[in-house]
Scaffold this motif. Structure first.
Motif, PDB file in Angstrom:
ATOM      1  N   GLU A 237       0.832  -1.210   0.000  1.00 55.64           N
ATOM      2  CA  GLU A 237       0.000   0.000   0.000  1.00 55.64           C
ATOM      3  C   GLU A 237       0.863   1.255   0.000  1.00 55.64           C
ATOM      4  OE1 GLU A 237      -3.769  -1.885   2.540  1.00 55.64           O
ATOM      5  OE2 GLU A 237      -2.282  -0.578   3.507  1.00 55.64           O
ATOM      6  N   TRP A 238       1.922   1.247   0.806  1.00 60.33           N
ATOM      7  CA  TRP A 238       2.829   2.388   0.874  1.00 60.33           C
ATOM      8  C   TRP A 238       3.495   2.630  -0.480  1.00 60.33           C
ATOM      9  CZ3 TRP A 238       8.398   2.411   0.898  1.00 60.33           C
ATOM     10  CH2 TRP A 238       8.964   3.642   1.232  1.00 60.33           C
ATOM     11  N   GLY A 239       3.914   1.544  -1.130  1.00 60.56           N
ATOM     12  CA  GLY A 239       4.528   1.676  -2.444  1.00 60.56           C
ATOM     13  C   GLY A 239       3.555   2.210  -3.476  1.00 60.56           C
ATOM     14  N   VAL A 240       2.315   1.739  -3.424  1.00 58.26           N
ATOM     15  CA  VAL A 240       1.285   2.238  -4.341  1.00 58.26           C
ATOM     16  C   VAL A 240       1.056   3.730  -4.118  1.00 58.26           C
ATOM     17  CG1 VAL A 240      -1.180   2.136  -4.904  1.00 58.26           C
ATOM     18  CG2 VAL A 240       0.140   0.016  -4.625  1.00 58.26           C
ATOM     19  N   HIS A 241       1.023   4.129  -2.858  1.00 58.47           N
ATOM     20  CA  HIS A 241       0.829   5.544  -2.520  1.00 58.47           C
ATOM     21  C   HIS A 241       1.933   6.395  -3.142  1.00 58.47           C
ATOM     22  CE1 HIS A 241      -0.147   9.081  -0.065  1.00 58.47           C
ATOM     23  NE2 HIS A 241       1.151   9.174   0.162  1.00 58.47           N
ATOM     24  N   LEU A 242       3.177   5.985  -2.974  1.00 56.64           N
ATOM     25  CA  LEU A 242       4.292   6.761  -3.512  1.00 56.64           C
ATOM     26  C   LEU A 242       4.266   6.791  -5.041  1.00 56.64           C
ATOM     27  CD1 LEU A 242       7.241   5.633  -1.208  1.00 56.64           C
ATOM     28  CD2 LEU A 242       5.860   7.728  -1.041  1.00 56.64           C
ATOM     29  N   ARG A 243       4.054   5.624  -5.648  1.00 52.75           N
ATOM     30  CA  ARG A 243       4.062   5.548  -7.106  1.00 52.75           C
ATOM     31  C   ARG A 243       2.966   6.392  -7.735  1.00 52.75           C
ATOM     32  NH1 ARG A 243       1.585   0.668  -8.194  1.00 52.75           N
ATOM     33  NH2 ARG A 243      -0.256   1.940  -8.616  1.00 52.75           N
ATOM     34  N   SER A 244       1.763   6.255  -7.198  1.00 53.74           N
ATOM     35  CA  SER A 244       0.636   6.943  -7.818  1.00 53.74           C
ATOM     36  C   SER A 244       0.651   8.441  -7.545  1.00 53.74           C
ATOM     37  CB  SER A 244      -0.688   6.329  -7.359  1.00 53.74           C
ATOM     38  OG  SER A 244      -0.790   6.329  -5.948  1.00 53.74           O
ATOM     39  N   ARG A 245       1.098   8.830  -6.351  1.00 59.62           N
ATOM     40  CA  ARG A 245       1.069  10.251  -6.012  1.00 59.62           C
ATOM     41  C   ARG A 245       2.226  11.029  -6.644  1.00 59.62           C
ATOM     42  NH1 ARG A 245      -1.970  13.014  -2.869  1.00 59.62           N
ATOM     43  NH2 ARG A 245      -2.924  11.118  -2.055  1.00 59.62           N
ATOM     44  N   TYR A 246       3.423  10.456  -6.594  1.00 58.89           N
ATOM     45  CA  TYR A 246       4.588  11.208  -7.053  1.00 58.89           C
ATOM     46  C   TYR A 246       4.938  10.956  -8.516  1.00 58.89           C
ATOM     47  CZ  TYR A 246       5.066  12.364  -2.163  1.00 58.89           C
ATOM     48  OH  TYR A 246       4.809  12.829  -0.897  1.00 58.89           O
ATOM     49  N   LEU A 247       4.548   9.812  -9.047  1.00 56.40           N
ATOM     50  CA  LEU A 247       4.781   9.529 -10.457  1.00 56.40           C
ATOM     51  C   LEU A 247       3.503   9.655 -11.285  1.00 56.40           C
ATOM     52  CD1 LEU A 247       7.163   6.434 -10.221  1.00 56.40           C
ATOM     53  CD2 LEU A 247       7.769   8.858 -10.455  1.00 56.40           C
ATOM     54  N   GLN A 248       2.367   9.882 -10.626  1.00 54.82           N
ATOM     55  CA  GLN A 248       1.066   9.961 -11.296  1.00 54.82           C
ATOM     56  C   GLN A 248       0.823   8.697 -12.122  1.00 54.82           C
ATOM     57  OE1 GLN A 248       0.062  13.769 -13.200  1.00 54.82           O
ATOM     58  NE2 GLN A 248       1.765  14.736 -12.091  1.00 54.82           N
ATOM     59  N   LEU A 249       1.006   7.537 -11.475  1.00 57.88           N
ATOM     60  CA  LEU A 249       0.844   6.253 -12.148  1.00 57.88           C
ATOM     61  C   LEU A 249      -0.126   5.340 -11.387  1.00 57.88           C
ATOM     62  CD1 LEU A 249       4.490   5.358 -13.256  1.00 57.88           C
ATOM     63  CD2 LEU A 249       2.557   5.872 -14.756  1.00 57.88           C
ATOM     64  N   PRO A 250      -1.382   5.718 -11.307  1.00 55.45           N
ATOM     65  CA  PRO A 250      -2.350   4.807 -10.681  1.00 55.45           C
ATOM     66  C   PRO A 250      -2.662   3.643 -11.613  1.00 55.45           C
ATOM     67  CG  PRO A 250      -3.491   6.678 -11.629  1.00 55.45           C
ATOM     68  CD  PRO A 250      -2.016   6.945 -11.803  1.00 55.45           C
ATOM     69  N   TYR A 251      -3.084   2.524 -11.029  1.00 54.61           N
ATOM     70  CA  TYR A 251      -3.531   1.381 -11.813  1.00 54.61           C
ATOM     71  C   TYR A 251      -5.051   1.252 -11.688  1.00 54.61           C
ATOM     72  CZ  TYR A 251       1.406  -0.035 -12.055  1.00 54.61           C
ATOM     73  OH  TYR A 251       2.747  -0.080 -12.283  1.00 54.61           O
ATOM     74  N   GLY A 252      -5.600   0.311 -12.453  1.00 53.04           N
ATOM     75  CA  GLY A 252      -7.043   0.188 -12.536  1.00 53.04           C
ATOM     76  C   GLY A 252      -7.733  -0.129 -11.233  1.00 53.04           C
ATOM     77  N   ASP A 253      -7.046  -0.826 -10.307  1.00 50.34           N
ATOM     78  CA  ASP A 253      -7.695  -1.147  -9.039  1.00 50.34           C
ATOM     79  C   ASP A 253      -7.821   0.056  -8.119  1.00 50.34           C
ATOM     80  OD1 ASP A 253      -4.998  -0.963  -8.451  1.00 50.34           O
ATOM     81  OD2 ASP A 253      -4.798  -3.035  -7.758  1.00 50.34           O
ATOM     82  N   GLN A 254      -7.326   1.229  -8.566  1.00 51.33           N
ATOM     83  CA  GLN A 254      -7.485   2.469  -7.807  1.00 51.33           C
ATOM     84  C   GLN A 254      -8.654   3.313  -8.310  1.00 51.33           C
ATOM     85  OE1 GLN A 254      -2.840   2.901  -7.993  1.00 51.33           O
ATOM     86  NE2 GLN A 254      -3.600   4.505  -6.646  1.00 51.33           N
ATOM     87  N   ALA A 255      -9.488   2.731  -9.172  1.00 47.74           N
ATOM     88  CA  ALA A 255     -10.710   3.389  -9.656  1.00 47.74           C
ATOM     89  C   ALA A 255     -10.401   4.690 -10.395  1.00 47.74           C
ATOM     90  CB  ALA A 255     -11.689   3.643  -8.513  1.00 47.74           C
ATOM     91  N   ILE A 256      -9.860   4.558 -11.589  1.00 48.73           N
ATOM     92  CA  ILE A 256      -9.521   5.721 -12.420  1.00 48.73           C
ATOM     93  C   ILE A 256     -10.802   6.418 -12.871  1.00 48.73           C
ATOM     94  CG2 ILE A 256      -8.470   6.430 -14.601  1.00 48.73           C
ATOM     95  CD1 ILE A 256      -6.561   3.991 -14.261  1.00 48.73           C
ATOM     96  N   PHE A 257     -10.788   7.748 -12.813  1.00 43.28           N
ATOM     97  CA  PHE A 257     -11.934   8.534 -13.283  1.00 43.28           C
ATOM     98  C   PHE A 257     -11.455   9.721 -14.107  1.00 43.28           C
ATOM     99  CE2 PHE A 257     -10.902   9.897  -8.938  1.00 43.28           C
ATOM    100  CZ  PHE A 257     -10.741  11.268  -9.080  1.00 43.28           C
ATOM    101  N   LEU A 258     -12.311  10.176 -15.022  1.00 44.02           N
ATOM    102  CA  LEU A 258     -11.962  11.285 -15.908  1.00 44.02           C
ATOM    103  C   LEU A 258     -13.198  11.756 -16.655  1.00 44.02           C
ATOM    104  CD1 LEU A 258     -10.068   9.761 -19.011  1.00 44.02           C
ATOM    105  CD2 LEU A 258     -11.572   8.493 -17.498  1.00 44.02           C
ATOM    106  N   PRO A 259     -13.193  13.005 -17.158  1.00 49.87           N
ATOM    107  CA  PRO A 259     -14.325  13.478 -17.946  1.00 49.87           C
ATOM    108  C   PRO A 259     -14.476  12.646 -19.225  1.00 49.87           C
ATOM    109  CG  PRO A 259     -12.956  15.316 -17.226  1.00 49.87           C
ATOM    110  CD  PRO A 259     -12.188  14.060 -16.931  1.00 49.87           C
ATOM    111  N   LYS A 260     -15.692  12.418 -19.637  1.00 50.77           N
ATOM    112  CA  LYS A 260     -15.926  11.608 -20.826  1.00 50.77           C
ATOM    113  C   LYS A 260     -15.253  12.171 -22.073  1.00 50.77           C
ATOM    114  CE  LYS A 260     -20.206  11.067 -22.103  1.00 50.77           C
ATOM    115  NZ  LYS A 260     -21.591  10.558 -22.110  1.00 50.77           N
TER     116      LYS A 260
END
Length: 230
Positions: free
Chosen positions: A124-147
């Motif tokens: 979880e800690w690694g996911v937090h660092l990767r997604s927050r500082y590298l802007q690299l979330p994966y699909g299990d983090q519920a990606i959202f965006l305008p259509k």
């Protein structure tokens, strides 16, 4: 008027986990719920229908299923949610507020894994660092965006695996991907089945193989052998 959110959930034999996920959405406001079935043989469709979700069918595969759901979505915002992942309370407000931030074109949530153990907490800690500082979330983090943004980048690529990784790479060319500090809670079944060390190692090997240009079909076969991600 608040922007409507279409929640797209790809499923394949996920009756047990889907029922838990849908139960957390009963109080949500301004949402359009779409479940895209890839040929389930269990009670997945009945579970989705009991939650008054729109249910459609598509060829099995997350990319194809999520694109099919997006094609019929009526919301201005798309949220792609795995069947075994539960959203935090007031996720609607969090999503709308996140997308209102300057230069932000997409977002995802922090991640909590529903499993005990120090190793899982490290993940979880690694996911937090990767997604927050590298802007690299994966699909299990519920990606959202305008259509409109989703369609502008071509939706999910027609890949048998790594479709979320490729979508995020495309989004990087257009703006910021923000991470909501509230976490989604995802099933720990992958980590419990293979073990934290093996799962983490294989995840990195799969990503590395994709970056090096190895065929996604071959990578997918590794996954089906119990060596893949998500």
């Amino acid at each position: 008027m608040l922007s409507k959110i279409s929640i797209v959930i790809p499923v394949l034999n996920e009756a047990h986990h889907l029922s838990k996920t849908l139960a957390t959405l009963t109080e949500a406001t301004g949402v359009d719920l779409i479940v895209v079935d890839g040929g389930s043989q269990d009670d997945t469709i009945a579970v989705a229908q009991s939650a008054h979700a729109k249910v459609i069918s598509a060829p099995a595969g997350r990319a194809a299923q999520m694109n099919a759901g997006a094609a019929i979505a009526t919301g201005e915002i798309l949220l792609f949610l795995h069947a075994d992942t539960q959203l935090p309370l007031s996720f609607e407000t969090l999503i709308r507020g996140t997308l209102a931030q300057p230069r932000t074109i997409a977002g995802a949530f922090d991640l909590t894994i529903d499993a005990p153990g120090f190793g899982v907490r490290l993940v979880e800690w690694g996911v937090h660092l990767r997604s927050r500082y590298l802007q690299l979330p994966y699909g299990d983090q519920a990606i959202f965006l305008p259509k409109p943004v989703f369609h502008a980048v071509g939706g999910f690529p027609d890949l048998p695996i790594m479709e979320d990784f490729e979508l995020v790479q495309r989004l990087h060319q257009h703006g910021k991907i923000a991470i909501v500090p509230a976490p989604v809670i995802t099933s720990g079944r992958r980590w419990q089945r293979l073990g934290v060390l093996r799962t983490t190692l294989v995840n990195q090997l799969v990503i590395g193989a994709y970056v090096l240009g190895i065929s996604p079909d071959l990578i997918r076969r590794w996954y089906r052998s119990g060596l893949g991600r998500g």
